[in-house]
Design a protein around this motif. Sequence first.
Motif, mmCIF file in Angstrom:
data_model
loop_
_atom_site.group_PDB
_atom_site.id
_atom_site.type_symbol
_atom_site.label_atom_id
_atom_site.label_comp_id
_atom_site.label_asym_id
_atom_site.label_seq_id
_atom_site.Cartn_x
_atom_site.Cartn_y
_atom_site.Cartn_z
ATOM 1 N N ASP A 46 36.141 29.139 36.264
ATOM 2 C CA ASP A 46 37.406 29.731 35.827
ATOM 3 C C ASP A 46 37.492 31.202 36.258
ATOM 4 O O ASP A 46 38.558 31.663 36.695
ATOM 5 C CB ASP A 46 37.549 29.636 34.310
ATOM 6 C CG ASP A 46 37.876 28.230 33.829
ATOM 7 O OD1 ASP A 46 38.258 27.390 34.672
ATOM 8 O OD2 ASP A 46 37.734 27.977 32.619
ATOM 9 N N CYS A 47 36.397 31.933 36.125
ATOM 10 C CA CYS A 47 36.389 33.343 36.542
ATOM 11 C C CYS A 47 36.587 33.467 38.050
ATOM 12 O O CYS A 47 37.328 34.339 38.524
ATOM 13 C CB CYS A 47 35.072 34.011 36.136
ATOM 14 S SG CYS A 47 34.871 34.266 34.355
ATOM 15 N N VAL A 48 35.928 32.597 38.804
ATOM 16 C CA VAL A 48 36.072 32.599 40.260
ATOM 17 C C VAL A 48 37.501 32.263 40.648
ATOM 18 O O VAL A 48 38.101 32.909 41.515
ATOM 19 C CB VAL A 48 35.077 31.599 40.892
ATOM 20 C CG1 VAL A 48 35.359 31.412 42.377
ATOM 21 C CG2 VAL A 48 33.646 32.083 40.689
ATOM 22 N N LEU A 62 24.931 32.697 45.309
ATOM 23 C CA LEU A 62 23.525 32.949 45.034
ATOM 24 C C LEU A 62 23.294 32.838 43.537
ATOM 25 O O LEU A 62 24.000 33.469 42.749
ATOM 26 C CB LEU A 62 23.122 34.346 45.506
ATOM 27 C CG LEU A 62 21.704 34.792 45.133
ATOM 28 C CD1 LEU A 62 20.659 33.953 45.850
ATOM 29 C CD2 LEU A 62 21.504 36.279 45.431
ATOM 30 N N ASP A 63 22.296 32.042 43.144
ATOM 31 C CA ASP A 63 21.929 31.898 41.733
ATOM 32 C C ASP A 63 20.567 32.564 41.536
ATOM 33 O O ASP A 63 19.527 32.037 41.938
ATOM 34 C CB ASP A 63 21.876 30.417 41.359
ATOM 35 C CG ASP A 63 21.653 30.193 39.872
ATOM 36 O OD1 ASP A 63 21.865 31.135 39.087
ATOM 37 O OD2 ASP A 63 21.275 29.057 39.497
ATOM 38 N N GLU A 124 25.616 42.000 51.107
ATOM 39 C CA GLU A 124 27.035 41.644 51.235
ATOM 40 C C GLU A 124 27.244 40.295 51.941
ATOM 41 O O GLU A 124 28.157 40.138 52.752
ATOM 42 C CB GLU A 124 27.801 42.765 51.945
ATOM 43 C CG GLU A 124 27.732 44.089 51.205
ATOM 44 C CD GLU A 124 28.709 45.122 51.725
ATOM 45 O OE1 GLU A 124 29.217 44.962 52.850
ATOM 46 O OE2 GLU A 124 28.965 46.099 50.995
ATOM 47 N N GLN A 125 26.430 39.311 51.560
ATOM 48 C CA GLN A 125 26.532 37.993 52.186
ATOM 49 C C GLN A 125 27.134 36.926 51.275
ATOM 50 O O GLN A 125 27.423 35.818 51.731
ATOM 51 C CB GLN A 125 25.143 37.528 52.643
ATOM 52 C CG GLN A 125 24.543 38.357 53.762
ATOM 53 C CD GLN A 125 25.373 38.286 55.030
ATOM 54 O OE1 GLN A 125 25.639 37.209 55.554
ATOM 55 N NE2 GLN A 125 25.805 39.446 55.504
ATOM 56 N N TYR A 126 27.348 37.223 49.992
ATOM 57 C CA TYR A 126 27.726 36.179 49.040
ATOM 58 C C TYR A 126 29.084 36.453 48.395
ATOM 59 O O TYR A 126 29.415 37.589 48.067
ATOM 60 C CB TYR A 126 26.646 36.030 47.957
ATOM 61 C CG TYR A 126 25.345 35.491 48.525
ATOM 62 C CD1 TYR A 126 25.122 34.128 48.613
ATOM 63 C CD2 TYR A 126 24.378 36.371 49.017
ATOM 64 C CE1 TYR A 126 23.945 33.637 49.166
ATOM 65 C CE2 TYR A 126 23.201 35.887 49.575
ATOM 66 C CZ TYR A 126 22.999 34.508 49.649
ATOM 67 O OH TYR A 126 21.833 34.031 50.213
ATOM 68 N N ASP A 127 29.831 35.372 48.195
ATOM 69 C CA ASP A 127 31.113 35.459 47.489
ATOM 70 C C ASP A 127 30.901 35.562 45.989
ATOM 71 O O ASP A 127 31.661 36.231 45.282
ATOM 72 C CB ASP A 127 31.967 34.212 47.771
ATOM 73 C CG ASP A 127 32.235 34.002 49.242
ATOM 74 O OD1 ASP A 127 32.851 34.889 49.861
ATOM 75 O OD2 ASP A 127 31.834 32.950 49.783
ATOM 76 N N GLY A 156 33.673 40.451 45.791
ATOM 77 C CA GLY A 156 32.926 39.321 45.253
ATOM 78 C C GLY A 156 32.868 39.342 43.735
ATOM 79 O O GLY A 156 33.192 40.340 43.086
ATOM 80 N N VAL A 157 32.432 38.212 43.168
ATOM 81 C CA VAL A 157 32.364 38.037 41.713
ATOM 82 C C VAL A 157 30.916 37.826 41.282
ATOM 83 O O VAL A 157 30.180 37.045 41.901
ATOM 84 C CB VAL A 157 33.213 36.829 41.263
ATOM 85 C CG1 VAL A 157 33.007 36.544 39.782
ATOM 86 C CG2 VAL A 157 34.688 37.087 41.544
#
Length: 244
Positions: A46-48, A62-63, A124-127, A156-157
């Motif tokens: 939902d946030c995304v 990324l997790d 700066e590789q991840y959304d 990004g988020v």
Amino acid sequence: MSTHAQNADFEEIGKFTRLADEWWDKNGAFKSLHDINPLRLNWIEDCVKEHFGTGLGGKKVLDVGCGGGILSHSMAVRGANVLGADLGDANLQAAKIYADKTSMSDVLDFRCVPVEVLAAEQAEQYDVVTCMEMLEHVPDPSAIVQACFDLLKPNGVCILSTLNRNKKSYLFAIVGAEYILRLVDKGTHDWHKFITPAELDTMATHAGFKRADMTGLHYNPLTRHYWLSNRNVDVNYMMAFVKP
């Protein structure tokens, strides 16, 4: 030993790696994580969606502190291309085995690497970057927050979750969850390492983030029901941030 390697409590890591074989037993040691995962997953999506206009599908995610990959796997099922990072190799082996078993390996990978090292490699590789229930287990949580910021693309988020530090959280998360209800093993948490929302917001602001949303996670032991409410963040809570 490097600074990055020092920002890890290997006694804490050992608590989870000793239970690595139970990560995908939905009635085992990690039952509570399986139970809350749909709530976390839906709130993250939902946030995304609120920020990007679309959900996790097609996003590079990324997790951080992924453990056995419960959240990582579910985000990949939603269509994200996910990397899970953790310092517990046994946890990652369990995650990889389950990804192979469920034919998710094409969109789901795992690495045993400090997030600060990963930030130097993949700035700066991840959304989207998620870091759930990890910050209260490391010596320097602000360094993890900074690495999450550095890994995100502009706009990004980032979703962070941890435990608040107050009398209620001690009663619920330590006495209740570990000793009375036995939702998690005794000694899983150290109350002194819990982080207040104000402290986490300060860490994130210092890193460069802007806060977007916050919610609390709640549990009724009589009905065994979990739910989210942004009116109460006294114990477990999640915060969403945006990188300008």
